[in-house]
Structure formats: C-alpha cells, structure tokens
Design an enzyme around this catalytic site. Structure first.
Site, PDB file in Angstrom:
ATOM      1  N   TYR A 177       7.255  -3.830  -2.062  1.00 54.33           N
ATOM      2  CA  TYR A 177       7.738  -5.220  -2.220  1.00 54.33           C
ATOM      3  C   TYR A 177       9.239  -5.264  -2.541  1.00 54.33           C
ATOM      4  CZ  TYR A 177       2.705  -6.065  -2.962  1.00 54.33           C
ATOM      5  OH  TYR A 177       1.335  -6.086  -2.853  1.00 54.33           O
ATOM      6  N   HIS A 232      -1.162   2.659  -2.377  1.00 53.92           N
ATOM      7  CA  HIS A 232      -1.162   1.336  -1.742  1.00 53.92           C
ATOM      8  C   HIS A 232      -2.111   1.252  -0.537  1.00 53.92           C
ATOM      9  CE1 HIS A 232       1.647  -2.356  -1.268  1.00 53.92           C
ATOM     10  NE2 HIS A 232       0.444  -2.660  -0.879  1.00 53.92           N
TER      11      HIS A 232
END
Ligand SMILES: NC(=O)c1ccc[n+]([C@@H]2O[C@H](COP(=O)([O-])OP(=O)(O)OC[C@H]3O[C@@H](n4cnc5c(N)ncnc54)[C@H](OP(=O)(O)O)[C@@H]3O)[C@@H](O)[C@H]2O)c1
Length: 268
Positions: A57, A118
């Site tokens: 992000y 992730h």
C-alpha cells in the site's frame, strides 16, 4: 471495542479499519502519496484500534506516523502489515529480515502485532524461508502474531509441512458477492481466525435485502453485513473515508442478529 482470541492466546479487536487508499491522491489505491491521513485520524479518534496496512500500500510510514501522533498508547493498537510475495522481498532469509525490519522502521514501532504473508508464495523454498524468518521475529519479540492472506486450504496444508508456529489468521476476501464460506468454515475448524477484506462489496439487490433485515434493529445494510461477519467469528476491516460510515461501522457491534436473520444473510 469487542475482542476475539487468536490461537496463540492474543486478543485482537473483531473490527478494524483498512487503509489501502489512505494517504493517497483522490483516495485512489494507485494514487500518489499526499500525506492526507485524516480518515485514519478520525478512525483512531472514534476508537478504532486494529489498523490494517501492507508494504504494497506504500503507506506504512504515514500510518505509523499517524498512529504515533494520535497520542493513544502504542499497546492499545493492534497493527497489521503484510510482506509481498515477490522475490524482491522474499528472495532469501536475509532479504526477508530486511523487509520485516523496514516495516518496523516505517511503522515507528518496536513490535508489530500481526504480520501476514500478503499472497501465497508458490516457490516452497521461499515460502519456508519467509515463514521461518517470521517465526524468528516472533522469538525476538519483534512480531506478536504471524499469519497469511489469500491462502486456500491447499496453501495452508503446504505451510503445515514445516511451520513450527501455526498461522493465527488468514485474511481473505469475504462479502455477499463471494462469502468464501467453505474456506471460512475450514479455518474456523482449524482455529485459524478468518479476517474479511473487501467486506463492503455488495450488489444493490443484496443491499435492499440487508436493509430490510436491518429495519427491526434500526441498523443500516452495512451494519447488518458487518455484524453478520463478527457474530460468526470473522474479523472485519472495512475502510471508509467518510466519518459517518466509520462511526456506523463501529456501531455494528452493539446489536445481535437473530439466528433466523443470520441464516437469511448466508443465503443472500
Ligand atoms: N489482503 C488482501 O489481499 C487485501 C485486499 C484488499 C483489501 N485489503 C484490506 O481490506 C481493507 C478493506 O477492503 P477495501 O478497502 O478494498 O474495501 P471495503 O472496505 O469493502 O469497501 C470500501 C468501500 O466501502 C464504502 N463503505 C465503507 N463503509 C460503508 C458504510 N457503512 N456504508 C456504505 N458504504 C461504506 C467506502 O466508501 P466511503 O469511503 O464513502 O465510506 C468504500 O468505497 C483494505 O483497506 C485493506 O486494508 C486486503
């Protein structure tokens, strides 16, 4: 805030805030970083304590600074971040150590509450090396809990072959357009806590049905949807840039859906 226990005995808020568009131009995931963390500031002020970020992000540092500047004690927070599967971050053990240490620097903290892989790492050697370094960081007290994200049952079984510490969380997509219920049931059976990403994605038709269920509780479709998840043991991390929605989401915790309504929602 309500909490649930993980398989290592650590308690985690059952509702948190996502951050994947925070600190970015036009609230766009791929937007340039602009330093605007007002949505996170408002979430913290309202009482959100579980905060979900990720290296991909690009906003770990902004999230870390906002948490630090909030004046709320570090131990009240439950910070989550995630290591991307790409070789750049997971090539070998030393690279993984550098990646995890960089997260600690970015988040301006001595420990991270929850560190996730992730996405699945297909190369088994790299998966093993990454997990072993994450275990090493738990041993050093730099990470409290380790887990995974977007892992299927098959991926979880691969991890079983060498994991000394079992994953405590698997963060997966779950919303009325795709509940992912077979996987969620499997995780609950194995005491791996499901965490729902993208929890708000809902069709207009589904919103109508959820709003109708919400009428007798005086709750919105979003509150009904989030309560369904937390009531069945799924942690939720909705993301909003709108303080009214952030408050509504938090207030999804203060009512209980009947068993009959729970069934209706499963079948949406
Ligand atoms: N592990 C992974 O692979 C993965 C993938 C995707 C996301 N995530 C994590 O999960 C978090 C949540 O997912 P997401 O951000 O993709 O989507 P989301 O939380 O499902 O949806 C966000 C959207 O829902 C709206 N919303 C939020 N609360 C609402 C409410 N009460 N009523 C009406 N609309 C509402 C927001 O609009 P407003 O801003 O107008 O409220 C925003 O447009 C992310 O931020 C990220 O931290 C993880």
């Amino acid at each position: 805030m309500d909490y649930v226990s993980l398989n290592n005995g650590i308690k985690i808020p059952c509702l948190g805030t996502g951050t994947n568009t925070y600190g970015k131009e036009n609230n766009d995931y791929n937007g340039k970083l602009n330093g605007d963390y007002s949505a996170l500031e408002s979430a913290i002020e309202m009482g959100y304590r579980l905060i979900d970020t990720a290296i991909s992000y690009r906003n770990e540092a902004g999230v870390g600074k906002t948490v630090r500047d909030s004046g709320v004690k570090r131990e009240e927070f439950h910070l989550t971040t995630k290591i991307p599967p790409q070789e750049e971050y997971t090539r070998d053990k030393e690279t993984v150590r550098q990646t995890l240490n960089q997260s600690l620097v970015n988040l301006q903290t001595d420990y991270i509450d929850l560190y996730l892989i992730h996405k699945p790492i297909d190369d088994e050697e790299r998966l093993k090396a990454t997990w072993e370094v994450m275990e090493e960081f738990v041993g050093k007290g730099k990470i409290r809990t380790i887990g995974v994200s977007n892992f299927t049952e098959e991926h979880l079984l691969k991890l079983d072959k060498f994991a000394t510490i079992k994953p405590a969380v698997n963060q997966v997509k779950s919303n009325p357009t795709e509940w992912n219920n077979d996987l969620i049931r499997y995780m609950l059976k194995r005491n791996i806590r499901p965490q729902a990403w993208g929890p708000m994605k809902t069709t207009e038709e589904q919103k109508k049905k959820l709003s109708a269920i919400g009428e007798s509780y005086n709750k919105t479709w979003g509150q009904v949807l989030l309560r369904y998840q937390t009531q069945r043991g799924v942690i939720v991390i909705p993301k909003s840039h709108n303080p009214k929605n952030q408050q509504d989401n938090l207030e999804s915790l203060n009512f209980t859906l009947s068993q009959e309504d729970m069934k209706k929602i499963t079948l949406l």
